[in-house]
Design an enzyme around this catalytic site. Structure first.
Site, mmCIF file in Angstrom:
data_model
loop_
_atom_site.group_PDB
_atom_site.id
_atom_site.type_symbol
_atom_site.label_atom_id
_atom_site.label_comp_id
_atom_site.label_asym_id
_atom_site.label_seq_id
_atom_site.Cartn_x
_atom_site.Cartn_y
_atom_site.Cartn_z
ATOM 1 N N GLY A 183 -4.890 0.146 10.384
ATOM 2 C CA GLY A 183 -4.388 -0.685 11.463
ATOM 3 C C GLY A 183 -5.019 -2.053 11.434
ATOM 4 N N ARG A 184 -4.528 -2.915 10.537
ATOM 5 C CA ARG A 184 -5.117 -4.254 10.399
ATOM 6 C C ARG A 184 -4.884 -5.103 11.647
ATOM 7 N NH1 ARG A 184 -6.553 -7.122 6.037
ATOM 8 N NH2 ARG A 184 -5.419 -8.922 6.859
ATOM 9 N N GLY A 208 0.807 -1.216 0.000
ATOM 10 C CA GLY A 208 0.000 0.000 0.000
ATOM 11 C C GLY A 208 0.838 1.262 0.000
ATOM 12 N N ASP A 264 1.140 1.254 9.260
ATOM 13 C CA ASP A 264 0.637 0.678 10.510
ATOM 14 C C ASP A 264 1.695 0.617 11.607
ATOM 15 O OD1 ASP A 264 -1.755 0.330 9.242
ATOM 16 O OD2 ASP A 264 -1.591 -1.845 9.032
ATOM 17 N N GLY A 294 6.420 -3.274 3.450
ATOM 18 C CA GLY A 294 6.065 -3.765 4.769
ATOM 19 C C GLY A 294 6.276 -5.256 4.916
ATOM 20 N N ASP A 295 5.455 -5.885 5.746
ATOM 21 C CA ASP A 295 5.641 -7.282 6.112
ATOM 22 C C ASP A 295 5.676 -8.200 4.887
ATOM 23 O OD1 ASP A 295 5.551 -9.474 8.229
ATOM 24 O OD2 ASP A 295 3.775 -9.962 7.056
ATOM 25 N N GLY A 296 4.702 -8.076 3.984
ATOM 26 C CA GLY A 296 4.668 -8.926 2.807
ATOM 27 C C GLY A 296 5.855 -8.710 1.897
ATOM 28 N N ILE A 311 -5.017 9.934 3.977
ATOM 29 C CA ILE A 311 -3.874 9.954 4.892
ATOM 30 C C ILE A 311 -2.644 9.309 4.261
ATOM 31 C CG2 ILE A 311 -3.001 8.952 7.047
ATOM 32 C CD1 ILE A 311 -5.840 9.329 8.190
ATOM 33 N N ARG A 312 -2.821 8.176 3.615
ATOM 34 C CA ARG A 312 -1.660 7.432 3.125
ATOM 35 C C ARG A 312 -1.097 7.986 1.821
ATOM 36 N NH1 ARG A 312 -3.395 1.532 0.769
ATOM 37 N NH2 ARG A 312 -4.226 2.216 -1.235
#
Length: 432
Positions: A243-244, A77, A199, A168-170, A356-357
């Site tokens: 915030g998943r 994202g 996040d 990010g994480d992925g 926001i993003r």
């Protein structure tokens, strides 16, 4: 020595070209034996704490700048600051290390896969000079897993020596898989991750870039929500934020905007119904204001991953993540139904997430992006691989991707941050 061992492509034999010749070089270069302690808490003995390898320029480097080709990719994202990172990577490589071959892979990991036919972008200082003024990603992005073997094949075809993965994480899981495939083939290609997630849920990184910009903009939404709530009798305004799995944006937005009365995050369980549930607690808060002669209103902040137990989660997105239910809409529906014959509430719903993003990074995030990218370049040129630039105890660090992808950073319900949130909102610690 460090407990988080960083892989290296081999011994460093070349003198760094960084412009420290007129200074005391020893005070600017970082030694591999410099460490940052994981735990410096006053209740713990520092000697028992694990440590990270400290980030920074090395006096000897692995790659010959004149022969080095670098790739950059952004995935996942959007997030404020992506373009700042791209710009700094290019500027540092070009001017400080004299690396003149830098390319950008468009649309995330899709950009490596031939069937998508995405073009590869040549990145130069002239191309990226105004990137920091723009939101989003100049290289664009995508989600979803791609074939690791094809990605490495593409790196080989394009003679890439260092790949910088911003995500990010992925994305970092993908970067680790790429690094492992490279190692399996015996190739000398470095992979360096730069943590990007709005996040703020990356392990071993106190904060990620874009996070501060995000909750700063979110605070403006809270101010507007508060005005709306006060402008009508029994005004209830719900603001849903990102915030998943971690509620850091919601929590920090609440601390920055103390007009919030309730905040719901993924880490803290709650119930809608019952004498101590969320709905009854909201009713008591409104009636308490009436009894005190105050205007009855409430601002509720909810993170997108809160209350997912109320949904049937049985589908996944392109990246394999579970598709979450819309807690904001459910909360609005529950409140409307509960108060239908109780109080004449006026409810409004605000979801500013995509605004926001997509904004450019603020000044503080811009500086943070610069430091992350700069240290990523130092690590890449020195032959470090399968690692991420972290930020811990006020210092930038090298963290193995294998450790980073083991979990997500979350709010500790018994910790200091959540205690401050409860004191700010005045909500009970338990609503169930």
């Amino acid at each position: 020595m460090s407990n988080f061992k960083i892989d290296s492509l081999g011994p460093r034999k070349l003198q760094s070209p960084l412009p420290f010749s007129d200074m005391q070089e020893s005070s600017f270069y970082m030694d591999d034996n410099a460490y940052v302690l994981e735990d410096v808490g006053i209740k713990h003995v520092p000697s028992k704490s694990r440590s990270f390898e400290a980030a920074g320029p090395r006096e000897k480097i692995y790659f010959d700048p004149a022969k080095t080709r670098v790739g950059v990719v952004t995935c996942g994202g959007l997030c404020p600051g992506i373009n700042n990172v791209i710009r700094t990577l290019v500027m540092q490589l070009w001017y400080h290390y004299s690396v003149k071959h830098i390319i950008g892979f468009r649309y995330g990991y899709e950009g490596f896969i031939a069937k998508y036919k995405h073009d590869i972008v040549k990145l130069t200082p002239e191309v990226v000079k105004d990137y920091h003024h723009m939101g989003g990603s100049a290289l664009s992005s995508s989600r979803g897993k791609q074939d690791t073997g094809e990605i490495v094949d593409c790196l080989v075809v394009n003679n890439v020596n260092i790949l910088f993965c911003i995500g990010g994480d992925g994305t970092l899981k993908g970067a680790h898989a790429i690094a492992q495939e490279i190692k399996k083939r015996g190739l000398k290609i470095g992979v360096v991750g730069i943590p990007k997630t709005i996040d703020n849920d990356i392990l071993y990184c106190v904060k990620t870039f874009g996070f501060e910009t995000a909750f700063s903009i979110a605070a403006q939404a809270i101010q507007a929500a508060h005005v709306e709530a006060q402008g009508i009798p029994y005004g209830v305004v719900i603001v849903k934020l990102m915030g998943r799995d971690s509620g850091f944006i919601a929590a920090n937005t609440v601390l920055a905007s103390p007009d919030v009365n309730f905040v719901l995050v993924p880490e803290v369980d709650f119930e809608f119904d019952g004498d101590h549930g969320m709905l009854a607690t909201l009713e008591k808060a409104l009636l308490q204001k009436v009894s005190e002669g105050k205007h009855p209103h409430s601002v509720i902040v909810v993170a997108e991953g809160a209350g997912q137990k109320f949904f049937n989660l049985d589908t996944t997105d392109a990246s394999g993540n579970i598709r979450y239910g819309d807690i904001g809409i459910l909360l609005k529906t529950k409140i409307q139904k509960y108060f239908q014959d109780r109080l004449p509430i006026n409810i409004k719903y605000i979801e500013p997430s995509y605004m926001i993003r997509s904004v450019p990074a603020n000044a503080h995030d811009s500086i943070f992006c610069h430091h992350l990218a700069e240290n990523a370049v130092h690590a890449g040129m020195s032959g470090k691989t399968d690692m991420m630039i972290g930020y811990w105890n006020g210092r930038f660090t090298h963290v193995p991707l294998e450790e980073v992808i083991k979990g997500r950073k979350k709010i500790e319900p018994a910790g200091e941050l959540w205690r401050q949130v409860l004191l700010s909102t005045g909500q009970p610690s338990v609503m169930k």
